[in-house]
Design an enzyme around this catalytic site. Structure first.
Site, PDB file in Angstrom:
ATOM      1  N   ASP A  62       0.864  -1.183   0.000  1.00 56.71           N
ATOM      2  CA  ASP A  62       0.000   0.000   0.000  1.00 56.71           C
ATOM      3  C   ASP A  62       0.899   1.231   0.000  1.00 56.71           C
ATOM      4  O   ASP A  62       1.006   1.948   0.988  1.00 56.71           O
ATOM      5  CB  ASP A  62      -0.902  -0.033   1.245  1.00 56.71           C
ATOM      6  CG  ASP A  62      -2.075   0.919   1.132  1.00 56.71           C
ATOM      7  OD1 ASP A  62      -2.367   1.380   0.016  1.00 56.71           O
ATOM      8  OD2 ASP A  62      -2.710   1.201   2.162  1.00 56.71           O
ATOM      9  N   GLU A  67      -7.014   4.746  -8.617  1.00 58.27           N
ATOM     10  CA  GLU A  67      -8.343   5.122  -8.121  1.00 58.27           C
ATOM     11  C   GLU A  67      -9.030   6.181  -8.974  1.00 58.27           C
ATOM     12  O   GLU A  67      -8.410   7.167  -9.406  1.00 58.27           O
ATOM     13  CB  GLU A  67      -8.228   5.620  -6.674  1.00 58.27           C
ATOM     14  CG  GLU A  67      -9.558   5.800  -5.993  1.00 58.27           C
ATOM     15  CD  GLU A  67      -9.482   5.512  -4.497  1.00 58.27           C
ATOM     16  OE1 GLU A  67     -10.499   5.710  -3.816  1.00 58.27           O
ATOM     17  OE2 GLU A  67      -8.427   5.082  -4.011  1.00 58.27           O
ATOM     18  N   LYS A  71      -9.912   1.359  -9.411  1.00 57.75           N
ATOM     19  CA  LYS A  71     -10.342   1.390  -8.014  1.00 57.75           C
ATOM     20  C   LYS A  71     -11.502   2.380  -7.848  1.00 57.75           C
ATOM     21  O   LYS A  71     -11.382   3.550  -8.233  1.00 57.75           O
ATOM     22  CB  LYS A  71      -9.149   1.796  -7.150  1.00 57.75           C
ATOM     23  CG  LYS A  71      -9.249   1.494  -5.681  1.00 57.75           C
ATOM     24  CD  LYS A  71      -7.890   1.792  -5.032  1.00 57.75           C
ATOM     25  CE  LYS A  71      -7.924   1.562  -3.537  1.00 57.75           C
ATOM     26  NZ  LYS A  71      -6.623   1.932  -2.916  1.00 57.75           N
ATOM     27  N   THR A  76     -13.230  -0.365  -3.231  1.00 59.17           N
ATOM     28  CA  THR A  76     -12.589   0.037  -1.980  1.00 59.17           C
ATOM     29  C   THR A  76     -13.594   0.631  -0.997  1.00 59.17           C
ATOM     30  O   THR A  76     -14.772   0.791  -1.320  1.00 59.17           O
ATOM     31  CB  THR A  76     -11.450   1.032  -2.284  1.00 59.17           C
ATOM     32  OG1 THR A  76     -10.680   1.265  -1.104  1.00 59.17           O
ATOM     33  CG2 THR A  76     -11.986   2.341  -2.823  1.00 59.17           C
ATOM     34  N   PHE A 101     -11.772  -2.408   4.826  1.00 56.45           N
ATOM     35  CA  PHE A 101     -10.824  -1.565   5.576  1.00 56.45           C
ATOM     36  C   PHE A 101     -10.788  -1.954   7.051  1.00 56.45           C
ATOM     37  O   PHE A 101     -11.514  -1.398   7.884  1.00 56.45           O
ATOM     38  CB  PHE A 101     -11.204  -0.098   5.412  1.00 56.45           C
ATOM     39  CG  PHE A 101     -10.634   0.545   4.171  1.00 56.45           C
ATOM     40  CD1 PHE A 101     -10.447  -0.181   3.009  1.00 56.45           C
ATOM     41  CD2 PHE A 101     -10.286   1.883   4.166  1.00 56.45           C
ATOM     42  CE1 PHE A 101      -9.924   0.401   1.870  1.00 56.45           C
ATOM     43  CE2 PHE A 101      -9.763   2.488   3.034  1.00 56.45           C
ATOM     44  CZ  PHE A 101      -9.578   1.751   1.878  1.00 56.45           C
TER      45      PHE A 101
END
Length: 317
Positions: free
Chosen positions: A16, A95, A131, A155, A177
């Site tokens: 990440d 994203e 994303k 996400t 998450f």
């Protein structure tokens, strides 16, 4: 064998981060980025040449200053993704602008634009994950994008309800998450002693894992947003885990035995065989205060990062 090496036996490890030194050090399969990571990259001298290239690209494309800012921002994300792909064997997650999280048509359009930009950089579709935030509109956008052969990463997953809708839309991968769920519950009911078996973020991953496996969904589960090494160890065996360089270092320096933890058991969570409807999705989502708050907060924070990036870009024209 250190814990990172052991983890890679059970789980696909993803980094990440956009930090090339960390990528070279920990040898992840894939990498994920988001607006916060892109913003940090833009401020780094190591990515200055990619930012300058994006500014020059936007100037050549022309249009109003607002149009050039958008084009430069998209090009920066693609340039950084392209650079990262030089150092990993797998995929990069890029994203969609979070300000499009409630606009299906614009999200699809943005995804096509990013894919074409990657192609112009010589990157094939199979190395990219688009994303999107797991709103109803984002999931519908992903469903259409996937039909065109482009894989997606949904996400900001905070509930089985979101995970179910993503799997029914046949998306490639979801990112629950863990850390943000832990943060919310810890803020509501702080306990000084940490017990991983009581961690609600870890529990959600286990619930989704069992729900997916029992229903034979092919959607990949990628645990994300970790706060503690214990959360990662407890989820050894999850399909994918995306981990920050700080926690990757901790895993690499730890030689305690690490075994596969996730095991399949019958899970009664959501037994309805029909596809979830929009009204059902929204109703179930709004029965979960944590999911409502954290999804909204995540979209807002990413949009703040995007606005900050836009200002930095604007100063360069």
């Amino acid at each position: 064998m250190n814990q990172l090496e052991s983890l890679k036996k059970f789980t696909t490890v993803v980094i990440d981060s956009s930090d090339i030194q960390s990528i070279q050090k920990y040898h992840p399969e894939d990498a994920t980025t988001n607006p916060a990571i892109i913003l940090r990259s833009v401020k780094s001298d190591s990515y200055k040449f990619l930012v300058n290239d994006a500014i020059n690209y936007a100037k050549k494309q022309g249009g109003s200053k607002e149009v050039m800012i958008v084009n430069a921002s998209d090009k920066i994300a693609v340039n950084i993704g392209t650079e990262i792909l030089k150092y990993i064997p797998g995929r990069i997650s890029t994203e969609i602008d979070s300000r499009l999280s409630f606009n299906t048509i614009e999200s699809i359009s943005k995804a096509k634009k990013l894919i074409n930009m990657y192609k112009a950089n010589g990157i094939e579709d199979h190395r990219i994950l688009i994303k999107l935030a797991a709103t109803w509109e984002g999931i519908r956008a992903a469903e259409e994008i996937e039909k065109n052969g482009i894989k997606c990463n949904l996400t900001l997953i905070f509930s089985v309800n979101q995970a179910r809708a993503c799997a029914e839309a046949n998306v490639f991968l979801i990112s629950p998450f863990v850390g943000r769920i832990y943060d919310w519950h810890n803020k509501q009911n702080f306990t000084p002693q940490y017990l991983v078996d009581k961690d609600p973020g870890v529990k959600l991953i286990k619930d989704i894992y069992n729900y997916y496996k029992n229903h034979q969904y092919k959607t990949i589960i990628m645990g994300a947003s970790f706060r503690r090494i214990e959360q990662i160890i407890a989820l050894a065996g999850c399909d994918y885990l995306t981990i920050s360089p700080i926690l990757l270092k901790e895993l690499q320096n730890n030689y305690e035995p690490l075994t596969k933890k996730l095991k399949l058991f019958f899970n009664k969570v959501i037994s309805d065989s029909s596809l979830i409807s929009e009204s059902e999705f929204r109703w179930e989502h709004n029965q979960n205060p944590m999911a409502v708050e954290k999804l909204s907060e995540g979209i807002r924070q990413f949009s703040i990062d995007q606005y900050t990036l836009d200002k930095l870009i604007a100063s360069k024209f």
